[in-house]
Write a protein that holds these residues in place. Structure first.
Motif, PDB file in Angstrom:
ATOM      1  N   UNK A  59      33.161  43.811  24.656  1.00 32.18           N
ATOM      2  CA  UNK A  59      32.848  42.632  24.490  1.00 32.18           C
ATOM      3  C   UNK A  59      31.566  42.134  24.991  1.00 32.18           C
ATOM      4  N   UNK A  60      31.535  42.423  26.415  1.00 31.89           N
ATOM      5  CA  UNK A  60      30.536  41.634  26.903  1.00 31.89           C
ATOM      6  C   UNK A  60      29.076  42.250  26.530  1.00 31.89           C
ATOM      7  N   UNK A  61      29.341  43.233  26.154  1.00 29.93           N
ATOM      8  CA  UNK A  61      27.712  43.892  25.581  1.00 29.93           C
ATOM      9  C   UNK A  61      27.582  44.016  23.967  1.00 29.93           C
ATOM     10  N   UNK A  62      28.476  43.030  23.471  1.00 29.31           N
ATOM     11  CA  UNK A  62      28.195  42.786  22.120  1.00 29.31           C
ATOM     12  C   UNK A  62      27.460  41.599  21.884  1.00 29.31           C
ATOM     13  N   UNK A  66      27.202  38.362  16.625  1.00 32.17           N
ATOM     14  CA  UNK A  66      28.536  38.913  16.134  1.00 32.17           C
ATOM     15  C   UNK A  66      29.815  38.001  16.620  1.00 32.17           C
ATOM     16  N   UNK A  67      29.718  37.861  17.776  1.00 32.07           N
ATOM     17  CA  UNK A  67      31.015  37.070  18.542  1.00 32.07           C
ATOM     18  C   UNK A  67      31.061  35.586  17.806  1.00 32.07           C
ATOM     19  N   UNK A  68      30.017  35.073  17.291  1.00 34.67           N
ATOM     20  CA  UNK A  68      30.107  33.827  16.613  1.00 34.67           C
ATOM     21  C   UNK A  68      31.046  33.719  15.621  1.00 34.67           C
ATOM     22  N   UNK A  69      31.282  34.841  14.943  1.00 33.13           N
ATOM     23  CA  UNK A  69      32.012  34.879  13.744  1.00 33.13           C
ATOM     24  C   UNK A  69      33.804  34.560  14.366  1.00 33.13           C
ATOM     25  N   UNK A  70      33.806  34.458  15.608  1.00 34.77           N
ATOM     26  CA  UNK A  70      35.234  34.020  15.965  1.00 34.77           C
ATOM     27  C   UNK A  70      35.183  32.578  16.665  1.00 34.77           C
ATOM     28  N   UNK A 172      31.302  47.486  10.467  1.00 33.84           N
ATOM     29  CA  UNK A 172      30.651  47.426  11.832  1.00 33.84           C
ATOM     30  C   UNK A 172      30.959  46.167  12.368  1.00 33.84           C
ATOM     31  N   UNK A 173      31.255  45.065  11.613  1.00 32.70           N
ATOM     32  CA  UNK A 173      31.561  43.814  12.137  1.00 32.70           C
ATOM     33  C   UNK A 173      32.891  43.704  12.510  1.00 32.70           C
TER      34      UNK A 173
END
Length: 263
Positions: A59-62, A66-70, A172-173
């Motif tokens: 998660x830290x290196x994503x 991409x994480x904004x989808x959450x 992938x997402x």
């Protein structure tokens, strides 16, 4: 052997969103077979710790985009953690063989669902257009996903990835977003496992446990996994979406076989 399998858990963490659970559970069952009927409890607890580290690192290196989808998924994450706490406690109280066969049955049913029901191999929506933008996961799914995932030691990715896939995400997402969701499940499950008394068979089998966790097995798995996660996260994934989906199902099938024939 555990370090070698750790390399595989690193690959599955990045490519499939499995923080290690589906790979870690069968291999810890094999490594700690001397624990007898209690081995599945130790395997699920050890798997939870491996997933905390693997999923947290992934998660830290994503990429942040991409994480904004959450964004706006706070209630979902809270319910995942709540369900996970209940599931981890249930593992300690349930008959020892129940988690083993529930693991096999759940993965087998998941494979059948992915093959037969449209939306995973043949997604009905396509991310990237205004009308078919990916939809968020319903918060109500959090508690049941967290409970089942912690009880079986699988981290939740086997439920969240197909759900996100059917909500319109690419593979992938979906697999990238599975890691922060797995972290929400694995953290409370690990905390519960550390606070529970070790199984009586551990002393006789000469397996050193902290709570229900085999720290030696977890450390070996992580030693193999973390460098792989670091390398693969730096490399862009160019796997065609459909092949990625079939590979996901293939891995689930191999894990089922490993649990049916652990030796």
């Amino acid at each position: 052997m555990l370090i070698g399998v750790g390399l595989l858990t690193g690959v599955t963490t990045v490519l499939f969103g499995f923080g290690g659970g589906f790979v870690a559970v069968p291999v810890v069952v094999w490594a700690d077979a001397a624990l007898g009927a209690d081995v599945m409890r130790v395997a699920t607890a050890t798997s939870a710790l491996v997933m905390v580290v693997n999923a947290g690192f992934a998660t830290a290196v994503t990429p942040r985009r991409v994480l904004l989808s959450l964004r706006g998924s706070g209630m979902l994450l809270l319910l995942l953690a709540t369900g996970a706490s209940a599931g981890a406690l249930a593992t300690r109280l349930a008959p020892a063989a129940l988690a083993h066969w529930a693991f096999v049955a759940y993965v087998a049913l998941t494979i059948a669902d992915l093959l037969l029901r449209p939306g995973f191999l043949r997604p009905s929506t396509h991310a990237g257009t205004a009308s078919d933008a990916p939809r968020p996961l319903p918060s109500a799914l959090g508690a049941p996903i967290g409970a089942v995932a912690a009880f079986l030691g699988v981290g939740g990715s086997v439920m969240t990835v197909p759900a996100m896939r059917r909500a319109g995400h690419t593979m992938s997402a979906a697999t990238a977003l599975a890691n922060p969701l797995t972290l929400a499940i694995a953290l409370p499950a690990t905390a519960v496992s550390l606070c529970v008394a070790a199984v009586p068979a551990a002393t006789q089998a000469q397996v050193r446990l902290v709570g229900l966790i085999d720290l030696r097995a977890a450390a070996a798995l992580l030693l193999g996994a973390l460098p792989v996660i670091a390398v693969l996260r730096r490399c862009p994934q160019r796997i065609p979406d459909r092949i990625h989906a079939w590979a996901y199902i293939g891995l689930l099938f191999k894990v089922t076989v490993a649990m049916l024939f652990p030796v």
